[in-house]
Design a protein around this motif. Structure first.
Motif, PDB file in Angstrom:
ATOM      1  N   ILE A  20     -21.255  41.232  87.960  1.00 57.83           N
ATOM      2  CA  ILE A  20     -20.721  42.127  88.996  1.00 57.83           C
ATOM      3  C   ILE A  20     -19.705  41.376  89.856  1.00 57.83           C
ATOM      4  O   ILE A  20     -18.637  41.905  90.170  1.00 57.83           O
ATOM      5  CB  ILE A  20     -21.857  42.704  89.862  1.00 57.83           C
ATOM      6  N   VAL A  21     -20.026  40.140  90.220  1.00 59.23           N
ATOM      7  CA  VAL A  21     -19.111  39.329  91.028  1.00 59.23           C
ATOM      8  C   VAL A  21     -17.777  39.176  90.306  1.00 59.23           C
ATOM      9  O   VAL A  21     -16.712  39.340  90.902  1.00 59.23           O
ATOM     10  CB  VAL A  21     -19.748  37.959  91.343  1.00 59.23           C
ATOM     11  N   ARG A  22     -17.817  38.875  89.007  1.00 61.58           N
ATOM     12  CA  ARG A  22     -16.568  38.731  88.225  1.00 61.58           C
ATOM     13  C   ARG A  22     -15.779  40.039  88.198  1.00 61.58           C
ATOM     14  O   ARG A  22     -14.556  40.037  88.348  1.00 61.58           O
ATOM     15  CB  ARG A  22     -16.891  38.298  86.797  1.00 61.58           C
ATOM     16  N   THR A  23     -16.472  41.143  87.995  1.00 62.83           N
ATOM     17  CA  THR A  23     -15.801  42.437  87.939  1.00 62.83           C
ATOM     18  C   THR A  23     -15.072  42.731  89.241  1.00 62.83           C
ATOM     19  O   THR A  23     -13.899  43.113  89.238  1.00 62.83           O
ATOM     20  CB  THR A  23     -16.809  43.566  87.640  1.00 62.83           C
ATOM     21  N   ALA A  34     -21.436  52.740  85.766  1.00 63.41           N
ATOM     22  CA  ALA A  34     -22.891  52.710  85.569  1.00 63.41           C
ATOM     23  C   ALA A  34     -23.391  51.276  85.384  1.00 63.41           C
ATOM     24  O   ALA A  34     -24.511  50.948  85.790  1.00 63.41           O
ATOM     25  CB  ALA A  34     -23.263  53.565  84.365  1.00 63.41           C
ATOM     26  N   ASP A  35     -22.567  50.396  84.800  1.00 62.94           N
ATOM     27  CA  ASP A  35     -22.963  48.994  84.604  1.00 62.94           C
ATOM     28  C   ASP A  35     -23.228  48.278  85.923  1.00 62.94           C
ATOM     29  O   ASP A  35     -24.017  47.335  85.967  1.00 62.94           O
ATOM     30  CB  ASP A  35     -21.883  48.222  83.837  1.00 62.94           C
ATOM     31  N   GLN A  36     -22.572  48.690  86.990  1.00 62.77           N
ATOM     32  CA  GLN A  36     -22.780  48.049  88.283  1.00 62.77           C
ATOM     33  C   GLN A  36     -24.017  48.579  88.998  1.00 62.77           C
ATOM     34  O   GLN A  36     -24.397  48.047  90.020  1.00 62.77           O
ATOM     35  CB  GLN A  36     -21.548  48.203  89.189  1.00 62.77           C
ATOM     36  N   ASP A  37     -24.627  49.647  88.489  1.00 65.73           N
ATOM     37  CA  ASP A  37     -25.861  50.211  89.050  1.00 65.73           C
ATOM     38  C   ASP A  37     -25.727  50.414  90.560  1.00 65.73           C
ATOM     39  O   ASP A  37     -26.322  49.708  91.361  1.00 65.73           O
ATOM     40  CB  ASP A  37     -27.064  49.311  88.722  1.00 65.73           C
ATOM     41  N   TRP A  38     -24.939  51.401  90.945  1.00 64.26           N
ATOM     42  CA  TRP A  38     -24.668  51.648  92.356  1.00 64.26           C
ATOM     43  C   TRP A  38     -25.020  53.076  92.728  1.00 64.26           C
ATOM     44  O   TRP A  38     -25.229  53.933  91.866  1.00 64.26           O
ATOM     45  CB  TRP A  38     -23.213  51.343  92.688  1.00 64.26           C
ATOM     46  N   LEU A  80     -23.673  51.303  97.624  1.00 67.55           N
ATOM     47  CA  LEU A  80     -24.650  50.223  97.565  1.00 67.55           C
ATOM     48  C   LEU A  80     -24.810  49.767  96.120  1.00 67.55           C
ATOM     49  O   LEU A  80     -25.022  50.590  95.226  1.00 67.55           O
ATOM     50  CB  LEU A  80     -26.000  50.703  98.094  1.00 67.55           C
ATOM     51  N   LEU A  81     -24.715  48.460  95.896  1.00 68.12           N
ATOM     52  CA  LEU A  81     -24.988  47.880  94.578  1.00 68.12           C
ATOM     53  C   LEU A  81     -26.479  47.573  94.534  1.00 68.12           C
ATOM     54  O   LEU A  81     -26.960  46.670  95.218  1.00 68.12           O
ATOM     55  CB  LEU A  81     -24.153  46.611  94.373  1.00 68.12           C
TER      56      LEU A  81
END
Length: 174
Positions: free
Chosen positions: A89-92, A103-107, A116-117
Motif C-alpha cells: 500500500i505504501v508503494r502504491t 479493492a486491493d487497498q481494503d478501504w 480509511l485504509l
C-alpha cells in the motif's frame, strides 16, 4: 597519537547535499488520506511526527503538484501509520499515476467522510489546525480527534536511502 582535522563545513546549504543528508536519516512511513473534490485522495509521507500529547497533535509536510495541494486543502485527514505488512500500500500511494483506493487497498469511507485504509495498524483521524508554506512545501499541523488501533501485520517499516526497510528484533542495539 594522530590527530585528524575536522571535516570542512559547507558555507551554503546545497539542495543536493541536503537531500543526501536526509537519505541517511531513516523515517517511519505513513499514508495520509482525505476526501477530495472528486473522490478519495492520498499519498505516502515520511515526514509525520508527533508534536503534542495534550492535545494530541501531529505535523507533516507535503510537496508535489497533484495530490499534495488537494490534501493540504482538506479540513480533516486520516494519517495511517504503516508497518511492513502494508509495504504494498505504501508503494502504491508513493507512485504517481497508480490506481489508489482499489479493492486491493481494503478501504472504506468513515461516517465522518474520510477514507480509511482498514489494514493500517494505527489510524489517526485529524482536524487540520494550521498550514504553513515553507519553500516548495506546505507544513500541516493537525489535532488528532480519534485513534483507531488495527492489527499489526509486520515489523515497523522505515524509509532509508530511497529504500523501504523492515525493522526487526535483530536490528535492536543492546
Amino acid at each position: 597519537m594522530t590527530t585528524s582535522s575536522p571535516a570542512p563545513l559547507a558555507t551554503e546549504a546545497d539542495p543536493a547535499l541536503f537531500r543526501d543528508a536526509f537519505r541517511g536519516h531513516p523515517a517511519g512511513l505513513a499514508v495520509i488520506t482525505a476526501a477530495g473534490p472528486e473522490g478519495p485522495i492520498g499519498l505516502t509521507a515520511s515526514s509525520v511526527s508527533s508534536v503534542s500529547v495534550d492535545p494530541p497533535s501531529l505535523v507533516f509536510s507535503l510537496s508535489g503538484r497533484t495530490t499534495a495541494p488537494l490534501l493540504a486543502a482538506a479540513e480533516t485527514v486520516v494519517v495511517h501509520l504503516m508497518d511492513s505488512g502494508q509495504a504494498d500500500i505504501v508503494r502504491t500511494f508513493a507512485t504517481p499515476g497508480t490506481a489508489r483506493f482499489t479493492a486491493d487497498q481494503d478501504w472504506e469511507w468513515l461516517p465522518t467522510g474520510e477514507p480509511l485504509l482498514r489494514r493500517s495498524p494505527w489510524s489517526l483521524r485529524c482536524r487540520v489546525d494550521e498550514r504553513l508554506d515553507v519553500g516548495s512545501s506546505r507544513v500541516v499541523i493537525a489535532e488528532v480527534l480519534e485513534v483507531r488501533a488495527g492489527t499489526p501485520a509486520g515489523e515497523p517499516l522505515v524509509y532509508h536511502d530511497r529504500t523501504y526497510h523492515r525493522l526487526s528484533e535483530a536490528s535492536a542495539l543492546s
